[in-house]
Write a protein that holds these residues in place. Structure first.
Motif, PDB file in Angstrom:
ATOM      1  N   ALA A   1      11.309  -3.963   2.034  1.00 36.79           N
ATOM      2  CA  ALA A   1      11.662  -2.549   1.950  1.00 36.79           C
ATOM      3  C   ALA A   1      10.563  -1.698   2.561  1.00 36.79           C
ATOM      4  O   ALA A   1      10.819  -0.807   3.378  1.00 36.79           O
ATOM      5  N   ALA A   2       9.335  -2.006   2.202  1.00 33.89           N
ATOM      6  CA  ALA A   2       8.198  -1.245   2.725  1.00 33.89           C
ATOM      7  C   ALA A   2       8.138  -1.364   4.250  1.00 33.89           C
ATOM      8  O   ALA A   2       7.895  -0.382   4.954  1.00 33.89           O
TER       9      ALA A   2
ATOM     10  N   MET B   1      10.721   0.811   5.743  1.00 32.90           N
ATOM     11  CA  MET B   1      10.350   2.214   5.616  1.00 32.90           C
ATOM     12  C   MET B   1       9.340   2.591   6.699  1.00 32.90           C
ATOM     13  O   MET B   1       9.429   3.634   7.318  1.00 32.90           O
ATOM     14  N   GLU B   2       8.374   1.682   6.901  1.00 33.35           N
ATOM     15  CA  GLU B   2       7.289   1.949   7.832  1.00 33.35           C
ATOM     16  C   GLU B   2       7.805   2.208   9.241  1.00 33.35           C
ATOM     17  O   GLU B   2       7.312   3.069   9.961  1.00 33.35           O
TER      18      GLU B   2
ATOM     19  N   SER C   1      10.007   3.451  12.258  1.00 37.82           N
ATOM     20  CA  SER C   1      10.845   4.615  12.527  1.00 37.82           C
ATOM     21  C   SER C   1      11.196   4.623  14.010  1.00 37.82           C
ATOM     22  O   SER C   1      10.359   4.320  14.850  1.00 37.82           O
TER      23      SER C   1
END
Lengths: 238, 238
Positions: free
Chosen positions: B206-207, B210-211, B213
């Motif tokens: 998940a992290a 998220m990181e 983009s």
DNA sequence: AGCGCACTACGTACGCTGTACGTAACTAGG
DNA sequence: CCTAGTTACGTACAGCGTACGTAGTGCGCT
């Protein structure tokens, strides 16, 4: 409104059971297990929809209720194999952990020699793949790098594992299917390569072959490749 | 006495012409070119013995005079593609040369997207493969390492190129076959991955998501992987 | 409670695959 | 020149993935 379900739909997005209609006779795990059993025993080419259905004991077309396309059956197989990974607590030594992961993947592939052939062309986000990926990231926790780089490490490492093991398996199967002894096969190969090399068009190749003596230590080659890749990401090694 | 020709016979060991009987109507190059034309236009699945024979303008079974098994046709195709490598004088900078070789291989694969699928399961000692291998060793001349290590470098690099390009092509074809826009597809994928991630079972995954983009720079990822591998063999970098 | 619909099950059928086999025409070496 | 080995190719077979139609089943909604 819902329209036609487009081709590239991913099987993991489908619910295994909708609640409506008769209770399905088999689970996805049942089907995957049957397919894996056949592939292990008779090779990947033995895995046909008819054959899997027969193994399950149902009509051929019934399978299509569970698996819209054969490709999805493959996906189930890969995921089932992924369950063989033994996830164990990271030791704190990320190199050792990743090496262990890689060696385990290799062992699994040698146990199910059809896996590498399926690895390309598969979606790669099955539950067990996610589980394995997460585990790798956990092992890499001590490594101080952004996640982007860590995923690149994992991808590179997995790629190397697949490629190398795939080659090992291909070589093994080639020599297995030989009616001749391995020595004789080598003789034939050397004869062909020798005839090419003798033309003088490949001097360095010739030198390389001369340099090598005796059989190749495949596991050694594999381990060295892994170490190189790990080196390339190790801050203490550069 | 000669007995049955065993299955694993390599096509490159057969002479293209024996001298006896009618002059063959086609060369291996003709056949390979026809198959490549079909694969480029209609995909690898379009390459059937019947289709290739039709393209050549001969009966289906006549093809078997040239190519004992379909697998050998694939071998011809790979070799034909290998001819697209432009062998040029080594510059003296082995890193730059090897990088160029890798980028060229990648470009060839993008031009013939079916190549990676064929690369596994092919013998790998076709004339053009040997030529390319020899060229790589020539580029590595300035590098002071035993040939064994140099071949390992070439193997590792080629493996990485194939794996990465294969993934690029698979992703591209997946999004191409979408009836939806790429954005929509991403939305669907995110939705699925999101639903998995939302279970909390994959916190690091998940992290990582998220990181990230924006879209991924595939060529950048590829180049970085190559640089890492080259680093791992560069004495000045360790 | 009961209707209707979504689902399971599966037989049949189609178009396609790789290729074994048999036959006819042809040509180069002894 | 003869004949053995080659090319050419039509036919045939077993097997494939899967579209389609039909029958039966049981959950969810009214």
């Amino acid at each position: 409104m819902a329209g036609r379900a487009a081709v590239p739909e991913v099987i993991w997005a489908r619910p295994e059971r909708t609640g409506r209609g008769p209770r399905p006779a088999y689970t996805r795990a049942d089907i995957a297990a049957a397919a894996v059993r056949i592939a292990d025993a008779e090779g990947l080419d033995g895995v046909s929809m008819r054959r899997v259905a027969a193994e399950l004991g149902c009509g051929t077309m019934s399978l299509y209720n569970y698996v819209p396309r054969k490709e999805d059956l493959y996906e189930l197989m890969i995921d089932a194999i992924g369950a063989e990974h033994v996830i164990q607590e990271p030791s704190g030594d990320w190199r050792a952990d990743m090496l262990r992961n890689a060696m385990e993947t290799r062992a699994i592939m040698h146990r199910h020699t059809w896996v590498p052939r399926l690895m390309s062309g598969v979606y790669g986000f099955s539950p067990n793949s996610l589980r394995y990926l997460e585990h790798c990231l956990e092992c890499l926790e001590p490594l101080d790098l952004p996640y982007a780089t860590k995923t690149e490490l994992v991808a590179l490492l997995n790629g190397v594992v697949t490629t190398y093991t795939s080659n090992e398996i291909a070589t093994a199967e080639r020599t297995r299917s030989m009616p001749w002894s391995e020595e004789e096969e080598n003789a034939v190969r050397i004869a062909y390569l020798g005839s090419q090399v003798a033309t003088g068009a490949y001097p360095r190749l010739a030198a390389a072959f001369m340099e090598q003596s005796g059989p190749i230590d495949l596991e050694g080659v594999f381990r060295r490749a892994l170490e190189r890749v790990l080196d390339a990401f190790d801050p203490e090694r550069r």
